[in-house]
Design an enzyme around this catalytic site. Structure first.
Site, mmCIF file in Angstrom:
data_model
loop_
_atom_site.group_PDB
_atom_site.id
_atom_site.type_symbol
_atom_site.label_atom_id
_atom_site.label_comp_id
_atom_site.label_asym_id
_atom_site.label_seq_id
_atom_site.Cartn_x
_atom_site.Cartn_y
_atom_site.Cartn_z
ATOM 1 N N ASP A 9 18.716 11.167 29.267
ATOM 2 C CA ASP A 9 19.124 10.716 30.606
ATOM 3 C C ASP A 9 19.802 11.889 31.313
ATOM 4 O OD1 ASP A 9 20.672 7.664 31.807
ATOM 5 O OD2 ASP A 9 20.332 9.551 32.841
ATOM 6 N N ASP A 104 14.685 9.957 35.846
ATOM 7 C CA ASP A 104 15.584 10.825 35.073
ATOM 8 C C ASP A 104 15.833 10.351 33.650
ATOM 9 O OD1 ASP A 104 17.546 8.760 35.319
ATOM 10 O OD2 ASP A 104 19.125 10.269 35.366
ATOM 11 N N GLU A 105 15.055 9.389 33.183
ATOM 12 C CA GLU A 105 15.382 8.773 31.908
ATOM 13 C C GLU A 105 14.123 8.402 31.139
ATOM 14 O OE1 GLU A 105 17.561 5.186 32.679
ATOM 15 O OE2 GLU A 105 17.393 4.527 30.610
HETATM 16 P P1 TTP Z 1 21.372 7.091 36.624
HETATM 17 O O1 TTP Z 1 20.800 7.785 35.431
HETATM 18 O O2 TTP Z 1 21.835 5.680 36.457
HETATM 19 O O3 TTP Z 1 22.628 7.896 37.185
HETATM 20 P P2 TTP Z 1 22.846 9.455 37.288
HETATM 21 O O4 TTP Z 1 21.766 10.233 36.616
HETATM 22 O O5 TTP Z 1 23.084 9.810 38.719
HETATM 23 O O6 TTP Z 1 24.225 9.642 36.526
HETATM 24 P P3 TTP Z 1 24.499 9.540 34.953
HETATM 25 O O7 TTP Z 1 23.192 9.242 34.285
HETATM 26 O O8 TTP Z 1 25.058 10.878 34.573
HETATM 27 O O9 TTP Z 1 25.488 8.435 34.816
HETATM 28 O O10 TTP Z 1 20.332 7.099 37.801
HETATM 29 C C1 TTP Z 1 19.455 8.183 38.050
HETATM 30 C C2 TTP Z 1 19.268 8.395 39.524
HETATM 31 O O11 TTP Z 1 18.756 7.199 40.109
HETATM 32 C C3 TTP Z 1 20.545 8.711 40.258
HETATM 33 O O12 TTP Z 1 20.842 10.087 40.265
HETATM 34 C C4 TTP Z 1 20.266 8.153 41.623
HETATM 35 C C5 TTP Z 1 19.315 7.013 41.419
HETATM 36 N N1 TTP Z 1 20.021 5.706 41.509
HETATM 37 C C6 TTP Z 1 20.047 5.034 42.736
HETATM 38 O O13 TTP Z 1 19.466 5.504 43.704
HETATM 39 N N2 TTP Z 1 20.726 3.835 42.821
HETATM 40 C C7 TTP Z 1 21.396 3.283 41.759
HETATM 41 O O14 TTP Z 1 22.006 2.196 41.883
HETATM 42 C C8 TTP Z 1 21.355 3.976 40.496
HETATM 43 C C9 TTP Z 1 22.075 3.412 39.298
HETATM 44 C C10 TTP Z 1 20.661 5.172 40.428
HETATM 45 MG MG MG Z 2 21.094 9.719 34.701
#
Ligand code: TTP
Ligand code: MG
Length: 403
Positions: A9, A104-105
Site C-alpha cells: 500500500d 495504490d494497493e
Molecule cells: P489510501 O491508501 O487509503 O490512503 P493513502 O495512500 O493516501 O494513505 P496511506 O495509505 O498512507 O494511509 O488511498 C489511496 C489513495 O486513494 C489516496 O491517496 C487518495 C485516494 N482516496 C480518496 O480519494 N478518497 C478516500 O476516501 C480514500 C480513503 C482514498
Molecule cells: Mg495508501
C-alpha cells in the site's frame, strides 16, 4: 505449500506524488481534494497534515478548521494513474498472481515464486527499495499467510513500513487486545452493535462467540473466523486477457439518495452499454456496479453469470446490486462490463431461444426510456469516461457490511 501473500500500500499516495514532483512541499501539511472555499472532501493528505487530525473523506471545511495553514491542492488523476502503472510493473516482476485493489494497493501471491527470489521478505524489501529508487515514492509492505494478515501487516508500521505476520497465532496475539474495528468487515455499525453487547475488543469476540452469532448471524461467524486468523480467501489475479472492460458512469449535479432515481440512471447507462456491446458484437459475463458516495468513498460490487448484451440483464443485475449496498447519499453511479465473449464462442442462453420474450423486453425498455426522458429531459445522463482495455473494476471479495 503454505500460502505467502504480500500486501503493498503506497503511503499518502496522491500527496506523495505531488511532493515528489514539487520538493517545496516536502515536510508540509498537504491536503489533496477540494480547496477550502469549495464544497467537497479530502481525498488524502500528507502525514504532516494527519497530525492535525485531517484525514481522507473529511469535509474540506473541517480540514481547514483543523489545519488552516495547510497547502490545499486539487487531485491530478492522470499523474496518479501513471505512477500506479509504474508501481504495478515492479510488482509484476515478482509474480503474476496479483489482485490490484486500487491505484495504490494490491495483494501479491508469492507462494510459488518466493523461493526463486530468495524469500518473501527479500521480495518485500526489494519492492520498497525499487519503488523509491525508480518512482520516487514510499510504500508499506506486509507479509502474511493470508490476505487479512498481509493487509494488517502493511498497515502496522505505516508509513514506509515493513512487517510480517507469519502464522495465525502471531496474528491472534497481535490483535487480541485491540478494538473490534481492527477486523476486516467490522464497520462502524457492526462495531456499534457489538459495543451495545459490551463486546469491544477482539478478545471479547472470542470469549462471547454465541452472543456474536446471535446478534450478527452469518456475518458474526465470518467475524469470529477472522478473529481466529482463519482466512482462506484467494488472491484473485488479474490477467491482461480478461482486463478489457467497458464502462459508463454518471456524476450527479447533487448527491442523490432517491433509489428510484438512481435506478433510472442505471437504466440509461445499461442501455448505452448494451448498444456498445452490440456494435462490437461481444457479450459480457461480468457486470460491475460502481458507486461513489458523497464522502468520496468508492465501492464496486460485481456479479458474473451468462454472457449477455441485453440492456435488461445489465440493468437487473446492477439494480439488485444497488439494493444491497449501504444507503448513503451518492455522487456518482457507474456500470462496468468485462469478461467478454465473442458471439460464436458464446453458449446459447434462454434468451436466444425465446425471441418473443426478447421482443417484449425491448418494447418495455423503450417505453421506460421514453418515460425517463419525459421525466428528466434528454440530458439525464452525460456519458463519463469510457474505458476500454483498462483495468477491470476492483471487486470486493468479502462484502463490507458497513465501513
Ligand atoms: P489510501 O491508501 O487509503 O490512503 P493513502 O495512500 O493516501 O494513505 P496511506 O495509505 O498512507 O494511509 O488511498 C489511496 C489513495 O486513494 C489516496 O491517496 C487518495 C485516494 N482516496 C480518496 O480519494 N478518497 C478516500 O476516501 C480514500 C480513503 C482514498
Ligand atoms: Mg495508501
Amino acid at each position: 505449500m503454505d500460502t505467502t501473500i504480500i500486501h503493498v500500500d503506497m503511503d499518502a499516495f496522491y500527496a506523495a506524488v505531488e511532493v515528489r514532483d514539487n520538493p517545496e512541499l516536502f515536510g508540509k501539511p498537504l491536503i489533496i481534494g477540494a480547496l477550502p472555499h469549495e464544497r467537497g472532501v479530502v481525498a488524502t493528505c500528507s502525514y504532516e497534515a494527519r497530525k492535525f487530525g485531517v484525514h481522507s473523506a473529511m469535509s474540506i471545511k473541517e480540514a481547514y478548521k483543523r489545519c488552516p495553514h495547510g497547502i490545499y491542492m486539487h487531485p491530478n488523476g492522470r499523474k496518479y494513474k501513471t505512477a500506479s502503472e509504474q508501481v504495478h510493473k515492479i510488482w509484476l516482476t515478482y509474480t503474476d498472481l496479483i489482485e490490484f485493489i486500487s491505484l495504490d494497493e494490491g495483494f501479491l501471491d508469492v507462494t510459488g515464486s518466493a523461493a526463486h527470489f530468495g524469500g518473501a521478505r527479500k521480495i518485500g524489501m526489494e519492492i520498497k527499495s525499487r519503488t523509491l529508487a525508480e518512482i520516487g515514492l514510499t510504500c508499506s509492505v506486509g507479509i502474511g499467510y493470508s490476505k487479512t494478515s498481509a493487509k494488517l501487516a502493511s498497515k502496522e508500521k505505516k508509513p514506509d513500513g515493513f512487517y510480517e505476520i507469519a502464522t495465525a497465532n502471531e496474528f491472534k496475539a497481535l490483535i487480541r487486545d485491540r478494538g473490534v474495528r481492527i477486523i476486516y468487515g467490522v464497520g462502524l455499525k457492526t462495531a456499534e452493535t457489538l459495543h451495545q453487547a459490551k463486546i469491544t475488543t477482539v478478545r471479547d469476540i472470542l470469549e462471547n462467540r454465541q452472543i456474536v452469532v446471535a446478534i450478527l448471524g452469518n456475518h458474526g461467524k465470518q467475524i469470529i473466523d477472522l478473529a481466529e486468523g482463519i482466512d482462506n480467501r484467494k488472491v484473485q489475479p488479474y490477467y491482461e486477457s480478461e482486463a478489457k472492460s467497458i464502462s459508463r458512469e454518471h456524476t450527479f449535479q447533487k448527491d442523490i439518495t432517491d433509489i428510484e432515481y438512481l435506478k433510472d440512471a442505471l437504466r440509461l447507462l445499461a442501455k448505452e452499454l448494451s448498444l456498445k456491446l452490440r456494435v462490437e458484437n461481444i457479450y459480457a459475463r461480468t457486470v460491475t456496479l460502481k458507486v461513489k458516495y458523497a464522502n468520496m468513498k468508492q465501492i464496486t460490487r460485481a456479479k458474473s453469470g451468462d454472457a449477455t448484451n441485453q440492456t435488461r440483464d445489465i440493468y437487473d443485475i446492477t439494480a439488485s446490486l444497488l439494493d444491497k449496498v449501504e444507503k448513503r447519499p451518492i455522487r456518482l453511479i457507474g456500470i462496468g462490463l468485462s469478461g467478454f465473449e465473442e458471439s460464436e464462442f458464446r453458449q446459447m442462453t434462454l434468451d436466444d431461444l425465446t425471441d418473443k420474450r426478447d421482443g417484449k423486453r425491448k418494447e418495455s425498455l423503450d417505453r421506460t426510456l421514453l418515460e425517463l426522458q419525459t421525466k428528466y429531459g434528454e440530458q439525464i445522463i452525460k456519458t463519463g469516461n469510457e474505458m476500454i482495455a483498462e483495468k477491470r473494476f476492483n471487486v470486493d471479495t468479502i462484502p463490507e457490511k458497513d465501513a
